[in-house]
Design an enzyme around this catalytic site. Structure first.
Site, PDB file in Angstrom:
ATOM      1  N   HIS A   1      -8.420  -5.490  -0.746  1.00 34.58           N
ATOM      2  CA  HIS A   1      -7.143  -4.919  -0.323  1.00 34.58           C
ATOM      3  C   HIS A   1      -6.444  -5.796   0.734  1.00 34.58           C
ATOM      4  CE1 HIS A   1      -4.396  -1.526  -0.051  1.00 34.58           C
ATOM      5  NE2 HIS A   1      -4.427  -1.634   1.263  1.00 34.58           N
TER       6      HIS A   1
ATOM      7  N   ASP B   1     -10.188  -4.115  -4.975  1.00 27.02           N
ATOM      8  CA  ASP B   1      -9.565  -3.254  -3.960  1.00 27.02           C
ATOM      9  C   ASP B   1     -10.291  -1.908  -3.908  1.00 27.02           C
ATOM     10  OD1 ASP B   1      -7.850  -1.851  -2.319  1.00 27.02           O
ATOM     11  OD2 ASP B   1      -6.058  -2.810  -3.143  1.00 27.02           O
TER      12      ASP B   1
ATOM     13  N   CYS C   1       0.842  -1.201   0.000  1.00 23.30           N
ATOM     14  CA  CYS C   1       0.000   0.000   0.000  1.00 23.30           C
ATOM     15  C   CYS C   1       0.883   1.259   0.000  1.00 23.30           C
ATOM     16  CB  CYS C   1      -0.938  -0.066   1.200  1.00 23.30           C
ATOM     17  SG  CYS C   1      -2.204   1.184   1.214  1.00 23.30           S
TER      18      CYS C   1
END
Lengths: 391, 175
Positions: free
Chosen positions: A351, A322, A167
């Site tokens: 995610h 996501d 991320c």
């Protein structure tokens, strides 16, 4: 569905003599059954809090080998001889705690690499205080991250490190790899936002310059509060967050495994940390609003980040569903780098599912380990130089 | 998918979305209307209802009415926060105490000093690298360029952008 199958499914509504019960008796029986199920579930309720307090934050044994301010570098104890020379470091996002990567024994990303013989490290950024609100990309990438790499160079004797960024940690890893390409041997990105021009995700719309004045926000709050981030994440899917999940939990309260996994995930999801005001400002303003990274215009320290400088092998992993980082944010990365050896994998997951979902654990991570192993130098009869402190 | 395609952009957004949701909810139950409702059918209907509800919310969260309201709410909150902060700064000064802004200024000065020091050290490091490379290359050969240290050097950015790294960082190695 035909009437026959519906009747078969209603076998429990037949009396002892096999005749179908009248509607009022069926209703009575349904209410009784549901009341009993409700009592059975409720009996488990008092144990929930006790279970929540016992959730482990990381299951693979590790030691703190380096500290700088709030940052802690964990080294996972090898489960056998170290097979590869180059250490691997996990760079997590600043918005959550990193133990999601090692949250349950059967859902640990870290353990895949440790078992394969990689000397594995994880950066825990810690919780920034009000005094840390001026720390931006320069401090995090050229300061902390580069210091960690220096430490690993010294301790392992390797000139380079393998990096796995998740991320926001992936974005910072990309910046490091572009500014200091000589330091990174292989780069794995997991659900990493690079090209923020897309309007697919809600975060992209909410963070638009017209909708969000990040300067006023950071000037007022200093750091970005954890509660604000938490609220934003919950509001991405409000029905799921506030209705579907609690209903599912209620229906499966007597399923021990489900409850354990649910509580583990919820503990992590609610364990947000504030983000340093300056890096939040830079992330929103320069990436979400101006998309400078994908356009090679982002300046960190005194240097412009040019993604073409990244020439090491790149593995780009992303999730189809996501909500935080849509694949359209991650996918352009491979075309923006100067690397000749690059691979993209998309998984039908969200995610978090990309890291700890069943499909990811069975297919994605064994493949990622294999990908990294094929690009790593094997150790020849040599002991690891870094010893756990045993603290 | 883009912003415009999802937002309806007129004041009746919420009402529109509400009608939309009811319509979807009716559709979710329609296939089984009149038939015997088994638990599986009900569960499926509920799942469809949640999906319709979720879709409606998503459209609302993308709509201009939500974004406008959110912006106004945020502006009001930030203004209030600013006023509270100014009041406490004034109070601290009246009581002759150090306020958060005072500490902030000292920290900023320290960071600026740290940055200057780091830049000088990096420059010395870079020169030493070049010097070492020239020594190894011998007097007749041209010295190689530094390893990426000076490429893409841009003028230092001040203000809101690229704040300096802290040299005041206390680094400790744990053994």
């Amino acid at each position: 569905m035909t009437h026959t199958s519906a009747t078969t499914q209603h076998a429990s509504f037949r009396g002892t003599d096999g005749h179908e019960l009248p509607p009022w008796l069926r209703m009575q029986r349904s209410i009784f059954n549901e009341s009993m199920a409700h009592c059975r579930r409720m009996a488990h309720l008092p144990q929930l809090y006790a279970k929540m307090t016992q959730i482990p934050k990381g299951v693979t044994p590790s030691d703190v080998v380096y500290e700088a301010d709030r940052l802690r570098l964990l080294r996972y104890r090898p489960q056998g001889p170290i097979r590869f020379k180059t250490p691997l470091v996990f760079v997590f996002a600043l918005v959550n705690r990193p133990y999601i990567l090692d949250i349950l024994p059967n859902k640990s990303v870290v353990s895949h690499f440790v078992r394969a013989g990689f000397d594995t490290y994880l950066i825990d950024w810690g919780k920034p205080t009000y005094a840390d609100r001026h720390l931006g990309f320069d401090a995090y990438v050229n300061g902390y991250l580069r210091d960690v790499v220096r430490f690993l160079q010294r301790s392992s004797g390797s000139r380079q490190v393998n990096i796995l960024g998740y991320c926001m940690g992936g974005t910072m890893s990309s910046i490091l790899a572009a500014l200091h390409p000589q330091l990174v041997k292989n780069l794995i990105l997991l659900a990493t936002g690079i090209d923020f021009s897309t309007r697919e995700g809600l975060l992209n719309i909410w963070n638009d310059a017209h909708n969000f004045d990040v300067d006023s926000f950071v000037d007022a709050f200093g750091n970005c509060p954890a509660e604000y981030l938490q609220a934003c994440f919950l509001m991405l899917k409000p029905v799921r967050s506030f209705v579907t999940k609690p209903v599912s939990l209620y229906e499966k309260l007597d399923d021990k495994k489900y409850v354990e996994e649910f509580l583990t995930m919820e503990t992590w999801l609610n364990d947000n940390v504030p983000v340093s005001g300056q890096i939040f400002r830079e992330f929103v303003k320069y990436l979400y609003q101006q998309n400078q990274l994908a356009q090679n215009r982002l300046v960190v320290g005194r240097r412009t980040v040019n993604l073409k400088n990244i020439t090491c092998p790149v593995l780009n992993l992303m999730a189809d569903h996501d909500d935080l980082v849509p694949p359209s944010q991650s996918e352009p990365f491979n075309d923006l780098t100067g690397s000749q050896d690059k691979e993209t994998i998309r998984l039908a997951a969200g995610h978090i599912g990309l890291a700890m979902g069943s499909a990811a654990q069975k297919q994605l991570w064994p493949h990622a380990v294999d990908w990294l192993a094929r690009r790593s130098e094997v150790v020849e009869e040599e002991e690891p130089t870094v010893r756990p402190s045993g603290s | 998918m883009n912003n415009e395609s999802k937002s309806t952009g007129h004041p009746g957004d919420l009402l529109h979305l509400w009608y939309d949701l009811v319509s979807h909810a009716t559709e979710a139950y329609q296939p089984w209307a009149g038939a015997t409702m088994s638990p599986e059918v009900l569960r499926q209907s509920r799942s469809n209802l949640y999906k319709a509800w979720g879709d409606s919310w998503e459209r609302f969260l993308r709509s201009s009415s939500f974004l406008d309201n959110n912006r106004q709410y945020m502006t009001g909150t930030l203004e209030m926060k600013k006023q509270v902060r100014e009041f406490f700064n004034w109070l601290h000064h009246e009581m002759q105490l150090a306020s958060a802004d005072d500490v902030d200024q000292i920290m900023a000065t320290l960071r600026r000093l740290g940055e200057d020091l780091r830049e000088q050290l990096e420059e010395i490091h870079s020169r030493l690298d070049d010097f070492g490379a020239r020594l190894h290359a011998g007097p007749t050969q041209e010295a190689p360029a530094g390893k990426g240290r000076d490429e893409d050097v841009s003028p230092p950015e001040r203000g809101n952008g690229g704040r300096p790294a802290s040299l005041a960082r206390h680094t400790r190695r744990v053994r």
